[in-house]
Structure formats: C-alpha cells, structure tokens
Design a protein around this motif. Structure first.
Motif, PDB file in Angstrom:
ATOM      1  N   LEU A  14      67.350  41.160  23.460  1.00 46.34           N
ATOM      2  CA  LEU A  14      66.260  40.354  23.067  1.00 46.34           C
ATOM      3  C   LEU A  14      65.287  40.803  24.046  1.00 46.34           C
ATOM      4  N   ASN A  15      64.023  41.103  23.555  1.00 42.50           N
ATOM      5  CA  ASN A  15      62.870  41.705  24.377  1.00 42.50           C
ATOM      6  C   ASN A  15      62.740  40.833  25.489  1.00 42.50           C
ATOM      7  N   ALA A  16      62.524  39.537  25.550  1.00 43.82           N
ATOM      8  CA  ALA A  16      62.073  38.676  26.566  1.00 43.82           C
ATOM      9  C   ALA A  16      63.396  38.950  27.832  1.00 43.82           C
ATOM     10  N   VAL A  17      64.580  38.992  27.421  1.00 46.05           N
ATOM     11  CA  VAL A  17      65.463  39.165  28.294  1.00 46.05           C
ATOM     12  C   VAL A  17      65.743  40.332  29.118  1.00 46.05           C
ATOM     13  N   CYS A  18      65.413  41.554  28.393  1.00 48.52           N
ATOM     14  CA  CYS A  18      65.245  42.799  28.866  1.00 48.52           C
ATOM     15  C   CYS A  18      64.349  42.797  29.661  1.00 48.52           C
ATOM     16  N   SER A  19      62.894  41.950  29.511  1.00 45.53           N
ATOM     17  CA  SER A  19      61.788  42.171  30.243  1.00 45.53           C
ATOM     18  C   SER A  19      62.241  41.517  31.632  1.00 45.53           C
ATOM     19  N   GLN A  22      61.475  43.247  35.171  1.00 49.28           N
ATOM     20  CA  GLN A  22      60.592  42.475  36.311  1.00 49.28           C
ATOM     21  C   GLN A  22      61.546  42.504  37.538  1.00 49.28           C
ATOM     22  N   GLU A  23      62.844  42.282  37.384  1.00 49.54           N
ATOM     23  CA  GLU A  23      63.710  42.294  38.613  1.00 49.54           C
ATOM     24  C   GLU A  23      64.164  43.554  38.960  1.00 49.54           C
ATOM     25  N   GLY A  24      63.447  44.611  38.381  1.00 40.58           N
ATOM     26  CA  GLY A  24      63.563  46.058  38.815  1.00 40.58           C
ATOM     27  C   GLY A  24      64.656  46.735  38.276  1.00 40.58           C
ATOM     28  N   SER A  25      65.409  46.408  37.258  1.00 39.22           N
ATOM     29  CA  SER A  25      66.314  46.837  36.697  1.00 39.22           C
ATOM     30  C   SER A  25      65.684  48.231  35.789  1.00 39.22           C
ATOM     31  N   TRP A  26      66.505  49.232  35.709  1.00 40.94           N
ATOM     32  CA  TRP A  26      66.261  50.281  34.707  1.00 40.94           C
ATOM     33  C   TRP A  26      66.538  49.861  33.298  1.00 40.94           C
ATOM     34  N   ALA A  27      66.710  50.856  32.486  1.00 37.09           N
ATOM     35  CA  ALA A  27      67.373  50.450  31.003  1.00 37.09           C
ATOM     36  C   ALA A  27      68.389  51.319  30.581  1.00 37.09           C
ATOM     37  N   PHE A  62      70.450  48.936  39.765  1.00 36.64           N
ATOM     38  CA  PHE A  62      71.149  48.466  38.443  1.00 36.64           C
ATOM     39  C   PHE A  62      70.030  48.930  37.393  1.00 36.64           C
ATOM     40  N   ALA A  63      70.920  48.958  36.315  1.00 34.19           N
ATOM     41  CA  ALA A  63      70.179  49.466  34.945  1.00 34.19           C
ATOM     42  C   ALA A  63      70.559  48.360  33.798  1.00 34.19           C
ATOM     43  N   TRP A  64      69.860  47.706  33.224  1.00 34.93           N
ATOM     44  CA  TRP A  64      70.151  46.736  32.249  1.00 34.93           C
ATOM     45  C   TRP A  64      70.931  47.453  31.109  1.00 34.93           C
ATOM     46  N   SER A  65      72.067  46.823  30.820  1.00 41.37           N
ATOM     47  CA  SER A  65      72.738  47.157  29.590  1.00 41.37           C
ATOM     48  C   SER A  65      72.260  46.656  28.321  1.00 41.37           C
ATOM     49  N   TYR A  66      71.469  47.427  27.577  1.00 39.19           N
ATOM     50  CA  TYR A  66      70.965  46.732  26.670  1.00 39.19           C
ATOM     51  C   TYR A  66      71.909  45.993  25.391  1.00 39.19           C
ATOM     52  N   LYS A  67      73.027  46.764  25.122  1.00 43.84           N
ATOM     53  CA  LYS A  67      73.826  46.178  24.288  1.00 43.84           C
ATOM     54  C   LYS A  67      74.465  44.872  24.494  1.00 43.84           C
ATOM     55  N   THR A  68      74.372  44.279  25.753  1.00 37.94           N
ATOM     56  CA  THR A  68      74.901  43.082  25.965  1.00 37.94           C
ATOM     57  C   THR A  68      73.662  42.095  25.676  1.00 37.94           C
ATOM     58  N   ASN A  69      72.598  42.393  25.789  1.00 34.72           N
ATOM     59  CA  ASN A  69      71.577  41.455  25.091  1.00 34.72           C
ATOM     60  C   ASN A  69      70.266  42.062  25.173  1.00 34.72           C
TER      61      ASN A  69
END
Lengths: 86, 348, 452
Positions: free
Chosen positions: C87-92, C96-101, C78-85
């Motif tokens: 916030l640094n805490a949320v991305c982190s 931590q759950e193993g997602s890329w950016a 999984f790669a976390w879609s930054y535009k969705t949210n």
C-alpha cells in the motif's frame, strides 16, 4: 418441560447431576433461567421476565433460549416428554 | 533459634501413574531442617492429587497452561503472590520451564526466588543438540543425527549399525532393525511430533539415573545415583535403589563443572557391558523419585530453596547406599465440593 | 431503570482442565481502541470488515529494528519488502524512516518509482524480470540481484546495447541447516554455482558486482542460521577480493525474520518464543565482525525484513454475523472476515479479541468466515466470551501479506484505514465496488441479450 429431579444448582452456578455424576457450570443468566424452569414457568413467561430485565430483543433471546434448552436436553438434564406426561 | 517459615509454591502435583515430582518435592520441604514451610500448590488440572493433600499443601491455585502465554502466567502469579507472599517457586515440568525461565527477572523483582537453569543451558541440553553437547563438554553420548528429510535415511547405514533408535523431537522413541523400519518410524513419529527426527546409536546395557543440584558456578551441591528396580509399562520407576558408582558421580561432576549448570536435574545414563557410561538425556528439573535422595541423606529440594534465596549451601558429601524406594498409590476420599471449588474458582 | 447487559445463557460441562475464569486471559482482554480511536467508531465510519494500520506501531518497530542492528554493526541499511505490504501509504512510512525499496516484479518496481523512490535505492530481486524491466532498472541505476544465468546473459546484452554498466549482485542459496533449504532462487554456494557466476560477471567486465545476496527462508524461529549465511557470504566476498582485487559494497541477508504470530501447531505462543530483532542482530553482526574483513572494510549490511516490521501494525476488525451450533453441539460463530482477506489464517492461530467488555464466561468456539466455502475457517478452536450478533472482534498481527495476497473472491475487498501519529484515521485504500470490478470486463455483443 421440567428439570430432572435431584438436579441441584448452587448459587455460584454449579450444577450436579447425581444420576450420571456429571458437573456443569452456568453463567448467571443460565442459573436464572434454570430457576424459572424449576418454578414451572412457561417459555413465554420466561422470555417475558428476561426481556424486562436485559437489554436484548425478542428474536435474539428466543433463539438463544431454545438453543440453551436444546443443550440442556443434549446433556439429559430435562425430563423427557414421556416421563412428564406419565 | 526459631526457624523461619517460607511460603513455597510448587507445581507438578500430578502424583499419578506417570507422576510429576511436586508431591515428593513437598514432602522433602516439610522435612527441611533449615526452615519451616507453608506450601502453595500450583495446579493445571483439577484432578491433580496434590490439590487434595491438605496435610502437605496448604492451599492450591490453578495456573494457566504455558500455551496461554507468559503475560497470562505472570498476571496469575501476581494475583497469587498478593494473597500468599510467595518466597520461592519450584517449577517441576519440562514444558513450563521456558516461561518460568523467561519470567525469572520479573518474579525476582517481586520478591519471588527461583533456581533454574539459564535459557542457554535449557536449550543446549535438548535432545536435538545432544551430539554437540557431548562434544563440547567432553561427555560420552550415543552418536546421533538430526534428520529433516526422509530421503536422507538411506545414508544412515554408513554412520550407524542396526539396531538404531528413532526419536521424536519431544517424545516417542522406537528401535529400528532395518531401513524400512526407520522409514516407517520416521513417518509415524514426524506425523505426531513434527520434524526433525533424531537417529540415535543403540547402546546395549543397563539404565541408571542420577539426580542432583548444581550451584551455577560449576560446583556439585548434591548427586545421588539410582538404579531402577521395577519399571511400569510407562517406563517409570516404581522401585529403585541408591548405588555407589564413582564413574557416575564423576560424569555428574564433570557435567556440572563444564556446563556450570544451575538448579536441579536428572541424568539418564546407560552403562554398556564394558562398563562405559553414556549420557542419554538431561532432564532440566528434579525427578519424581527425588524423595529417595532425601531418604539417603541429601535433601536436594531444601538445598535448592536455600540457593534460590542466595544463601551459601554446603555441598553434600555422603549418602547411604543400598536404600530403596518403593512407590505406592493411595485412594483419597474427596468431597465433590472441593473439586467444584478448584474447578470453578481455581483456588482451594 | 436501565437494563442489564445481555449475555446468552450457557451451560458447560466441568472438565478436569483449566477453569475458565482465568483460562487464557490475555486473549480475553478486550481491545476497544487502536491508538486511541474506538473500534466501534472506525466500523461505524468505514464499515466492517476493516483493515486498520497503526503508523505509530510501524515507526516504533522499524526504529527498534534499526537500533538493534546499528548498535552492533557500523553500516546498516533496511530495504522495504514491497510484497509484504505495498500500500502506497505503508511504503511511504518506511521510506520516510530511511528504508530503500526491495521489489520482485516490474509492477512493484513501477510502484516504487511512482512513489518517488530514487532508482539507485531500489533493489530488484526475483526470478522474473523482463527485458523491459531490466532496461528500466539499468537506466535508473538500480541494484539488480541476479537470480539465474539466463538473466545474467540478458543483462550483459542490455549493458552493451544501453552502453551502461549495471550495478548487480548475485543471489546465493546455501545450506544453513535450515529445512527446507531454499535452493530454487539464485546460485548454490556449496556446489560452486555462485563462485562460477561471480567469475562470469568479473570476466565479462560489463557489470559492476556491488553485492552478495541471500535469503535463507521464511518465518525463521532460530537466529543461528543467519550466522552461517553471513559467514558464507563473507567467505565468498573475501575470495572475490583475493582473486580479482575487487571489493563488494554490501552483503544483503534478505528477510525471513519471524513476527510475533503463533504458527499453527506451536506449543508456546509466538509472542513468547519468537526471536527478537536483538537476537537476529547479535548473531548476524557477530558473524560479520568475526569474519576476515578488515575493520575499515566491513561491507554495508542490507536487510530486507518485511513481516517482522509490519505484522504487528495491522489489525483486522470484524463483526459477528451469527452464532450457530454444530451437529455435535459445538459453538460455531460466523464472522464477516473470510480467508479471502485473511490469507495468513492458513498458517497462524491469529490472536482474536473482542472489541467490547464482557464477562468471564466463555465457550470453545470455531470461527468461520462468511464465504460459502468449506475452507473458510479463521480459527478451528478458540475460547471466546459470549459474543452477540453484531458485536465486533479485533484480529491481531495481520499487517504482513494479507493486504497483498488478498483476493477478490465472492465478496469485495474492504477499506483500509491508517491511524496517524496524532491518532487521526485516514482512508488509504477504498473498498472495491461492483463498478470497479465490472469496469475491467467486456461482454461480446452476441452475449448481451437473454430472456428475462
């Protein structure tokens, strides 16, 4: 201010207006206020009764009370002033 | 042997001018030979006539519209079940089938049985998918095309000849005789029901209906074809007659065998002047004229209940041909208190 | 003697429709606590309106999504879609759950790097990558998803200049039967653009083509289109292997999975009908496994789903400013939550529940925001119990896009609080102040004075 004649309110909060065949439902405080109106209580007296019983302030209840009266008028459940004065 | 009594809950009590099947289903259940019934009505609105038919319906409960969500419906059914110990529910509206199908395992765990098509069967027979459905199961359907874009309308004359039918996703259909008309109906219908729009070949001919019951294994438990004799301005049959047409029965058996359809259904068929049959639509529930099937010897609702309860049901093999139904309306006299009771408390 | 809880008097015409006692009961269930923290306390401490994010919900949702795919397909990322949210805490949490950016601008790229994400685990998407952005991405060995030929040529030049071999993928658009077809991003499959781009990359030898990417749409209510997309990308990959003897490392199917929200105009609630991760995973995995990849040569499957992973974790708390009546007698309620912070109310009928107990009496209500703008409507029509001024409501499923697309308009943006796994709240973004806003502005000298 008077409730129209023949308007019946049941304990469950059901109101039937035989003149136009419409039925309405009320919440308990609505029934309470209608009964106070039926007893010819003035707005001041009604406000006093409610404020003693419920946790609210005068400004809030006055606003809600007059809004409620407005809706009763809107549904044609009160006798109009001319009829009352006649 | 004393017959057992089943508590059966039925929806579709709106026996009005575009009637729901509920009241007819209930009449059929009262005539069941294999059980006695205690009918619990499930209503959406407080003026559904079935609510007030106390000789047919013992007690009625309001249930929430499907739009309120599955959890809300389940909570309400749990409450009703606690009071009534429901054995079987027969839902009769297209729109409520989705939530009921989803709830089937949960209700089963509570001891409530149903006999519904699977979600896959329910989705596959949708108008939008009718072309694929026909191809997959070898059943003739009028050629149709799903359109999402008004600009694609111009390519239609290479595939269809005029007139063609322009249909909405859920409701509405108009016959168009020119591209201009297609465009105009496309806009009108899509404004009301959204996209897509379905373009369907126009088949000239006579319309027939078949109602029946599949056991979910491909067997035909019941099948009765009917020709509408009198149609109201809402397109509903006001009178109809049972007919013997092997071709229709063959198509019905093929439909059931190939799809392994589970539950009641109504097929809308068109027969052209060369005698060829086309399947126009599959309604995934019993029709409002279901009582005709009972009248000609196939008590389909009774068989459906027995299948729902997991019992073996012997397929019906015959029915009387040439029997008619003629529908009539009836004004009941109802006390205001009853209307208020169902309106305020949702129970009567 | 304590007084009875007050509720305003109401009278309603009896309709033939649903009686109100159990009308839409789920909407009525009060939500008084979020992850064990009282809504009242949160508002007391952090003010109203207030965004609240549940760390528990984020972690359980991503775990659910991973499980759905990993049980069906051998290699999933999984790669976390930054535009969705973003916030640094949320991305982190996602990292931590193993997602890329997964980023789509230089700003988002820098945000990921600042958070400490390994450059090799950043996917750089989107049509707008400046030369500066690309230089950074090439230097950090990030995965660059090429959107158009101009970008392809820029990367070729930069590769020479930097003497690096950038790792790239191309974005492919295609007809999957979905309307509208997203053909503005990337290279088209059907007309041969995509194949052409692949050939250009392979012949230039300046880049390493590591993946194929597509993103077919948004809020997809049927999983089947993903099966078509996966099959078409697999075909491209196999054609590439045949012609160039080159194996790609991954297939990236983008995002677009619907969340549990209900789109306006839907007949049934989204919570009942929208596909689950299992539904999407089944279709996608089946398409890839049934393609002509050899068993040991199955590419890594990358997913950039955003909305479906974070929507449910977000709540927006608000308060009643006033109850009014329209000229036609309809109940209007004004909340302190406006469309400026709840952008998604333009698309969804958000589920809204009171934050305190109440009776079963209700009114059909139009919910307005506080902005002095006619468009500021949160729900055109919803049945709510009789809320008093000052009482609180909870708006559900707001975690996606609202905290990125919100705007500072008329009022300032509110605090955002994260409730951690131990049910402890943390402020993760402070509300804006006048000073914040003014600090970015400059008034020319000649405008500084006017008659008081």
């Amino acid at each position: 201010m008077k409730l129209r004649k023949n308007v019946a309110v049941s304990e469950a909060g059901l109101l039937f207006n035989p003149v136009n065949g419409e039925s309405y439902s009320l919440n308990p405080i609505g029934v309470e206020i209608l009964n106070l109106i039926r007893e010819d209580k003035s707005p001041e007296q009604i406000i006093k009764v409610i404020l003693e019983k419920y946790s609210t302030d005068k400004a809030t209840f006055e606003k809600d009370y007059f809004d409620f009266i407005g809706i009763l008028e809107h549904h044609n459940l009160l006798e109009s002033h001319e009829e009352t004065n006649a | 042997m004393k017959k057992r009594t089943l508590n059966i809950a039925v929806t579709g009590l709106n026996a009005i001018d575009s009637p729901g099947p509920g009241v007819s289903v209930i009449r059929a259940l009262h005539e069941a030979a294999s059980f006695n019934v205690n009918i619990i009505g499930l209503s959406y609105e407080s003026l559904e006539p079935g609510i007030y038919m106390h000789d047919l319906v013992a007690r009625t409960y309001s249930i929430p519209y499907p739009a309120a969500g599955i959890d809300t419906l389940l909570a309400r059914l749990e409450y009703i079940h606690e009071k009534e110990k429901i054995d079987v529910i027969i839902p009769n509206f297209d729109a409520e089938l989705y939530p009921f199908i989803k709830l089937e395992p949960k209700l089963k765990a509570m001891g409530i049985h149903m006999f519904l098509p699977t979600l896959h069967q329910f989705e596959e027979r949708h108008k939008v998918n009718l072309n694929d459905f026909g191809r997959k199961y070898g059943i003739s359907v009028p050629h149709s095309k799903v359109l999402y874009d008004l600009n694609t309308v111009h390519s239609l004359p290479s595939e269809f000849s005029f007139p063609m039918i322009v249909k909405g996703k859920f409701y509405d259909a108009s016959i168009a005789y020119s591209i201009e008309q297609v465009k105009s109906y496309f806009n009108k219908i899509s404004a009301k029901w959204g996209l897509p729009i379905i373009i369907q070949e126009f088949v000239h001919g006579t319309e027939f209906n078949v109602t029946g019951l599949g056991d979910g294994k491909g067997n035909t438990i019941a099948a009765v074809p009917m020709r509408k004799q009198y149609i109201t301005d809402k397109g509903k049959a006001w009178g109809g007659i049972s007919i013997a047409d092997e071709k229709m029965l063959d198509m019905t058996r093929k439909f059931l065998k190939n799809t392994k359809w589970r539950g009641g259904f109504e097929l809308e068929l068109m027969k052209n002047k060369d005698g060829e049959l086309y399947l126009l639509e599959i309604n995934p529930r019993l029709p409002a004229w279901i009582y005709l099937a009972v009248g000609v010897g196939q008590n389909i609702p009774e068989a459906l209940v027995n299948l729902a309860l997991g019992e073996k049901v012997k397929p019906f093999s015959t029915y009387s041909v040439g029997k008619m139904f003629v529908r009539y309306s009836w004004d009941m006299i109802v006390d205001r208190e009853e209307f208020e009771q169902i309106s305020i408390y949702g129970e009567l | 003697m304590s007084k009875t809880r007050y509720e305003r008097p109401v009278i309603k015409k009896l309709e033939t429709g649903m009686p109100n006692k159990f009308g839409t009961k789920t909407e009525y269930e009060p939500l008084t606590h979020i992850d064990g923290v009282a809504v009242n306390d949160l508002i007391g401490k952090y003010g109203s309106p207030l965004f609240v994010i549940s760390e528990k919900t984020i972690r359980s949702t991503i775990k659910k999504a991973k499980k759905a795919f990993e049980t069906r397909y051998p290699k999933v990322q999984f790669a976390w879609s930054y535009k969705t949210n973003y916030l640094n805490a949320v991305c982190s949490i996602f990292h931590q759950e193993g997602s890329w950016a997964e980023v789509v601008s230089g700003f988002e790229y820098d945000k990921a790097i600042n958070l400490g994400v390994d450059g090799r685990k950043i996917i750089f998407n989107g049509p707008d990558k400046s030369e500066q952005d690309l230089t950074k991405a090439i230097t950090n060995d990030s995965l660059i998803h090429i959107d158009h030929l101009d970008e392809l040529y820029s990367i070729t030049e930069l590769a020479e200049k930097l003497n690096k071999r950038p790792r790239v993928a191309i974005r492919v658009n295609m007809d999957t039967g979905v309307y509208p077809m997203w053909d503005r991003f990337g290279f088209n499959y059907e007309n041969g653009q995509a194949w052409d781009a692949i050939n250009k990359i392979m012949h230039s030898e300046k880049m390493e083509l590591v993946g194929l990417h597509c993103h077919i749409g948004t809020f997809m209510l049927s999983p089947f289109a993903y099966g078509i997309a996966a099959a078409k990308l697999a075909d491209l990959a196999l054609a590439l292997e045949q012609k160039f003897k080159h194996e790609i490392k991954y297939i990236d199917l983008g995002g677009g999975f619907a969340s549990k929200n209900t789109l306006k105009g839907s007949f049934l609630p989204g919570n009942d009908t929208n596909p689950t991760f299992d539904d999407f995973a089944e279709v996608i995995s089946t398409a890839l496994i049934n393609s002509n990849f050899k068993k040991d040569k199955l590419p890594l499957l990358i997913l950039e789903t955003g909305r479906a992973l974070v929507d449910e974790a977000g709540f927006l708390l608000g308060s009643v400013i006033s109850n009014k009546r329209s000229s036609t007698g309809r109940r209007n309620t004004i909340l302190d939550v406006g469309v400026n912070i709840l952008f998604t109310s333009f698309w969804y009928d958000h589920k809204i529940t009171p934050a305190q107990s109440f009776t079963h009496y209700s009114e059909d209500t139009c919910l307005y925001g506080p902005l002095c703008m006619n468009i500021d409507v949160i729900r055109e029509s919803t049945t709510l119990p009789l809320l008093n001024k000052g009482e609180h409501v909870v708006i559900h499923n707001v975690g996606a896009y609202n905290m990125t697309q919100w705007m500072q308009f008329i009022t300032l943006r509110p605090n955002v609080v994260l409730i951690d796994m131990d049910e402890k709240p943390h402020l993760i973004r402070s509300k804006e102040s006048l000073e914040n806003m003014n600090s970015m502005e400059k008034v020319p000298n000649h405008l500084e004075r006017f008659d008081k």
